[in-house]
Design a protein around this motif. Structure first.
Motif, mmCIF file in Angstrom:
data_model
loop_
_atom_site.group_PDB
_atom_site.id
_atom_site.type_symbol
_atom_site.label_atom_id
_atom_site.label_comp_id
_atom_site.label_asym_id
_atom_site.label_seq_id
_atom_site.Cartn_x
_atom_site.Cartn_y
_atom_site.Cartn_z
ATOM 1 N N HIS A 113 72.073 46.449 70.790
ATOM 2 C CA HIS A 113 72.684 45.192 71.207
ATOM 3 C C HIS A 113 72.236 44.930 72.640
ATOM 4 O O HIS A 113 71.429 45.689 73.177
ATOM 5 C CB HIS A 113 74.208 45.209 71.046
ATOM 6 C CG HIS A 113 74.919 46.259 71.839
ATOM 7 N ND1 HIS A 113 74.675 47.612 71.717
ATOM 8 C CD2 HIS A 113 75.891 46.154 72.791
ATOM 9 C CE1 HIS A 113 75.457 48.291 72.527
ATOM 10 N NE2 HIS A 113 76.198 47.422 73.198
ATOM 11 N N HIS A 148 66.076 44.558 66.562
ATOM 12 C CA HIS A 148 67.170 44.266 67.488
ATOM 13 C C HIS A 148 68.377 43.702 66.760
ATOM 14 O O HIS A 148 68.286 43.159 65.658
ATOM 15 C CB HIS A 148 66.703 43.259 68.553
ATOM 16 C CG HIS A 148 66.369 41.908 68.007
ATOM 17 N ND1 HIS A 148 67.292 40.885 67.907
ATOM 18 C CD2 HIS A 148 65.202 41.394 67.511
ATOM 19 C CE1 HIS A 148 66.724 39.819 67.391
ATOM 20 N NE2 HIS A 148 65.456 40.082 67.130
ATOM 21 N N PRO A 174 71.843 41.032 66.810
ATOM 22 C CA PRO A 174 71.931 39.579 67.002
ATOM 23 C C PRO A 174 72.042 39.204 68.478
ATOM 24 O O PRO A 174 72.666 39.912 69.269
ATOM 25 C CB PRO A 174 73.194 39.187 66.227
ATOM 26 C CG PRO A 174 73.962 40.448 66.054
ATOM 27 C CD PRO A 174 72.982 41.560 66.026
ATOM 28 N N THR A 175 71.427 38.095 68.845
ATOM 29 C CA THR A 175 71.479 37.599 70.215
ATOM 30 C C THR A 175 72.703 36.706 70.392
ATOM 31 O O THR A 175 73.230 36.143 69.437
ATOM 32 C CB THR A 175 70.214 36.786 70.548
ATOM 33 O OG1 THR A 175 70.100 35.695 69.624
ATOM 34 C CG2 THR A 175 68.967 37.655 70.439
ATOM 35 N N LEU A 223 63.743 39.249 74.434
ATOM 36 C CA LEU A 223 62.846 39.314 73.279
ATOM 37 C C LEU A 223 61.515 38.636 73.576
ATOM 38 O O LEU A 223 60.449 39.148 73.214
ATOM 39 C CB LEU A 223 63.507 38.654 72.065
ATOM 40 C CG LEU A 223 64.835 39.267 71.598
ATOM 41 C CD1 LEU A 223 65.356 38.503 70.392
ATOM 42 C CD2 LEU A 223 64.678 40.746 71.277
ATOM 43 N N THR A 241 61.680 41.866 65.182
ATOM 44 C CA THR A 241 62.374 41.719 63.905
ATOM 45 C C THR A 241 63.874 41.836 64.121
ATOM 46 O O THR A 241 64.338 42.794 64.771
ATOM 47 C CB THR A 241 61.930 42.803 62.898
ATOM 48 O OG1 THR A 241 60.503 42.798 62.780
ATOM 49 C CG2 THR A 241 62.548 42.555 61.532
ATOM 50 N N LEU A 242 64.625 40.887 63.602
ATOM 51 C CA LEU A 242 66.082 40.970 63.631
ATOM 52 C C LEU A 242 66.543 41.999 62.605
ATOM 53 O O LEU A 242 66.155 41.950 61.434
ATOM 54 C CB LEU A 242 66.683 39.601 63.312
ATOM 55 C CG LEU A 242 68.205 39.536 63.185
ATOM 56 C CD1 LEU A 242 68.884 39.871 64.508
ATOM 57 C CD2 LEU A 242 68.636 38.150 62.690
ATOM 58 N N SER A 253 68.684 44.007 59.894
ATOM 59 C CA SER A 253 69.615 43.655 58.828
ATOM 60 C C SER A 253 69.871 44.885 57.979
ATOM 61 O O SER A 253 68.997 45.749 57.826
ATOM 62 C CB SER A 253 69.063 42.525 57.957
ATOM 63 O OG SER A 253 67.843 42.914 57.345
ATOM 64 N N PRO A 295 77.655 38.566 67.223
ATOM 65 C CA PRO A 295 77.064 39.394 68.286
ATOM 66 C C PRO A 295 78.128 40.145 69.080
ATOM 67 O O PRO A 295 79.275 39.696 69.187
ATOM 68 C CB PRO A 295 76.345 38.366 69.168
ATOM 69 C CG PRO A 295 76.105 37.192 68.289
ATOM 70 C CD PRO A 295 77.264 37.157 67.335
#
Length: 283
Positions: free
Chosen positions: A82, A103, A105-106, A115, A126-127, A129, A152
């Motif tokens: 985070h 990473h 969530p922003t 980023l 890459t986000l 999940s 977030p």
């Protein structure tokens, strides 16, 4: 089987001499190392010449020193759990040296800027999940949390697991609260047990004791430095030892390295840990 090796790399002087002594003492076969970066997270995983870094600590200087001591020139996989400063503040130490970034969530322009700066240095972004997975050398990693709908913050910390490839089976819990840990645990395909758990939120009191009992970790790794929060909290240390874990703390032991060999799992620490003192809850 947990074999605790004597610390042979304790710094006895200041500056470059101390760094050289530490570097000479680190066992060459290490596969997981927790950097001493103060109140923050920065843990390195290595398999077959490939390197992952989970978070970067609060400041570039201690991270750069740790990576130099470990002989790390490039990070193949960076996991930013985070965007709190104590997890991403050391980014400058690896800028331009990251292959892939996964990473959480922003939550605003400053997170997006981090980023963008890493992408400008060549990182593929890459986000994270739930269910995402990949290879690091001969080790396998997978993301157990967050869900796509998780807001977030601490409870959206990327939870990542590593196993195989000579790496102690490890689970990294970011800064999840007890509620976040319970949400992660619900529906997560956890292994029957882990060699190492990176304790959530520097050993704060907000922990799910049932989760740690479920993990059966041999080593509970607490990445922590001087702080005003009482981390690690006494009740958390008690629940970890009650779960059968050997607690390893970067504030007391400095750089901590772990690996597996034919005799089981081994642990090396930069400084000998002082004997445990009686700790009251909240201490």
């Amino acid at each position: 089987v947990l074999l605790v090796a004597a610390a042979t790399g304790a710094a006895l002087a200041l500056g470059p001499i101390a760094d050289a002594m530490t570097r000479a003492g680190i066992p060459p076969g290490w596969t997981l190392a927790a950097c001493d970066v103060g109140q923050g997270d920065a843990v390195v995983v290595r398999s077959a010449g490939s390197v992952a870094l989970i978070d970067t600590g609060p400041d570039p200087a201690p991270l750069a020193r740790c990576l130099d001591e470990l002989g790390i020139a490039r990070v193949d996989l960076l996991v930013l759990t985070h965007f709190d400063l104590d997890h991403r503040g050391g980014i400058d130490a690896v800028r331009g040296r990251v292959g892939n970034l996964v990473h959480g969530p922003t939550s605003g322009p400053s997170d997006v800027r981090v980023l963008e700066e890493l992408a400008a240095g060549g990182a593929r972004i890459t986000l994270a999940s739930r269910g995402m997975s990949g290879l690091l050398g001969e080790a396998h990693w997978r993301v157990l949390w967050p869900r796509a709908t998780t807001a977030p913050g601490n409870d959206a910390s990327v939870v990542v697991e590593f196993r195989g490839g000579g790496v102690p089976t490890a689970l990294f819990l970011g800064d999840l609260s007890a509620a976040g840990q319970q949400a992660m645990k619900a529906g997560a395909d956890l292994l029957a047990g882990y060699d190492v758990v990176k304790v959530a939120h520097h050993g704060s009191a907000d922990q799910d004791a049932a989760l740690y009992g479920r993990l059966h970790a041999a080593v509970a790794l607490i990445t922590v430095g001087e702080n005003d929060y009482g981390h690690p909290r006494g009740e958390t240390l008690t629940l970890l030892t009650a779960a059968g874990a050997r607690v390893a703390r970067t504030d007391r032991e400095g750089l901590v390295a772990l690996w597996r060999d034919a005799d089981g799992m081994r642990l090396w620490h930069e400084r000998a840990a002082p004997p445990p003192a009686a700790v009251a809850p909240g201490g």
